[in-house]
Design an enzyme around this catalytic site. Structure first.
Site, PDB file in Angstrom:
ATOM      1  N   SER A  50       0.824  -1.211   0.000  1.00  0.00           N
ATOM      2  CA  SER A  50       0.000   0.000   0.000  1.00  0.00           C
ATOM      3  C   SER A  50       0.854   1.255   0.000  1.00  0.00           C
ATOM      4  CB  SER A  50      -0.906   0.015   1.236  1.00  0.00           C
ATOM      5  OG  SER A  50      -0.133   0.272   2.399  1.00  0.00           O
ATOM      6  N   ASP A  84      -1.365  -1.024  -3.754  1.00  0.00           N
ATOM      7  CA  ASP A  84      -2.702  -0.845  -3.180  1.00  0.00           C
ATOM      8  C   ASP A  84      -2.928   0.563  -2.621  1.00  0.00           C
ATOM      9  OD1 ASP A  84      -5.187  -2.148  -2.671  1.00  0.00           O
ATOM     10  OD2 ASP A  84      -4.686  -2.236  -0.536  1.00  0.00           O
ATOM     11  N   HIS A 211     -12.587  -5.023   0.661  1.00  0.00           N
ATOM     12  CA  HIS A 211     -11.547  -4.490   1.522  1.00  0.00           C
ATOM     13  C   HIS A 211     -11.950  -4.695   2.985  1.00  0.00           C
ATOM     14  CE1 HIS A 211      -9.325  -1.596  -1.416  1.00  0.00           C
ATOM     15  NE2 HIS A 211      -9.783  -2.659  -2.056  1.00  0.00           N
ATOM     16  N   GLY A 212     -10.959  -4.706   3.876  1.00  0.00           N
ATOM     17  CA  GLY A 212     -11.265  -4.862   5.296  1.00  0.00           C
ATOM     18  C   GLY A 212     -11.682  -6.263   5.674  1.00  0.00           C
TER      19      GLY A 212
END
Length: 291
Positions: A50, A84, A211-212
């Site tokens: 990321s 990301d 996501h998450g």
């Protein structure tokens, strides 16, 4: 062995109604653990770095990208390299030179029209270079520097009609959607809107991204994949395993100063977490074969 492209892995998973997991890389140990976990599970996976991880490394992408790439190439598992949550245009453009086959370009904080324009520009740039582009629509809370977000608050979820228009107007290859998960959850208590996932799957022609996923229970993930989720992003769960193993080792061995002593169990804990997620989403090692 050569890296597999993210688009190839995601397309194969979507065609087989399966999921493909993507795991966040912060350190070399993260990359090694992801490769080891994929080998344990006999499944492909995506290593993703990321923009926040790049900031942790002094804003320099090259070293951590080279390390992740080297680990992936040395693995017997089919692995891809993904950049990301990229906000910076400079970092987006660095992807082409560092071996990334895909980028998640994150303009989700911008007003809708600006998000569409910025993302469409990123897609055009990426496609000219053979780079697969993911984007986000809706609000998946819990990102670093943001206040906590109620995943069930009005206006947070991704609307199928808006998602369809967004994909058509931007040309993205995959879409991250807000369906009840949140970043940075350390407890697996999230409850997803599976009806919305199905509606989004039917509304858009590209794979959906969750996501998450660290905060989502196994059965919820299985149901999400069955409903239409394809790319399943996992980050915090690896950090929880890493930190827990280090803490336990140092509590039992407080005089230890050699980091290798506690990084070994930390890496093994992360590898076990990776293998567990891969088995949960039922990815198939035979979807992509390496040459």
């Amino acid at each position: 062995m050569p890296l597999v492209s993210t688009g190839e892995l995601v397309s194969a998973a979507a065609a087989g109604s399966r999921g493909i997991a993507a795991f966040n890389v912060i350190t070399l140990e993260h990359a090694e653990a992801i490769a080891a976990g994929a080998e344990q599970a006999g499944a492909p996976a995506i290593l993703q770095i990321s923009e926040n991880a790049v900031k942790f490394h002094g804003g320099k992408l090259s070293a951590i990208a080279a390390a992740a790439s080297a680990v992936a190439r040395a693995s017997t598992a089919p692995l891809a390299l993904h950049l990301d949550h990229v906000v910076s245009a400079d970092l987006l453009r660095a992807a082409a030179d560092e071996g990334f086959s895909s980028v998640m370009f994150d303009a989700s904080k911008l007003p809708y029209d600006e998000n569409v324009k910025a993302t469409a520009d990123a897609v055009r740039w990426g496609h000219e270079r053979g780079i697969w582009i993911e984007a986000e629509l809706g609000k998946v809370g819990g990102k670093e520097g943001e206040p906590p977000l109620d995943a069930h608050a009005p206006g947070v979820r991704t609307a199928p009609s808006e998602a369809a228009a967004y994909v058509a107007d931007t040309g993205v290859d995959a879409l991250a959607v807000a369906v009840g998960s949140s970043h940075a959850m350390t407890q697996r208590t999230a409850s997803l809107d599976h009806t919305l996932i199905t509606d989004l799957r039917d509304a858009v022609p590209v794979p959906l991204v969750l996501h998450g996923s660290s905060g989502v229970p196994d059965e919820e993930i299985r149901r999400a994949v069955a409903a239409g989720m394809v790319k399943i992003n996992v980050g915090t769960a690896l950090n929880t395993a890493f930190t827990g193993a280090v803490r336990a080792f140092l509590e039992a061995n407080p005089s230890t100063v050699d980091p290798r002593k506690y990084l070994v169990p930390a890496r093994e804990a992360m590898a076990g977490t990776v293998a567990g997620f891969l088995r949960t989403i039922r990815t198939d090692q035979n979807v992509i074969s390496r040459s």
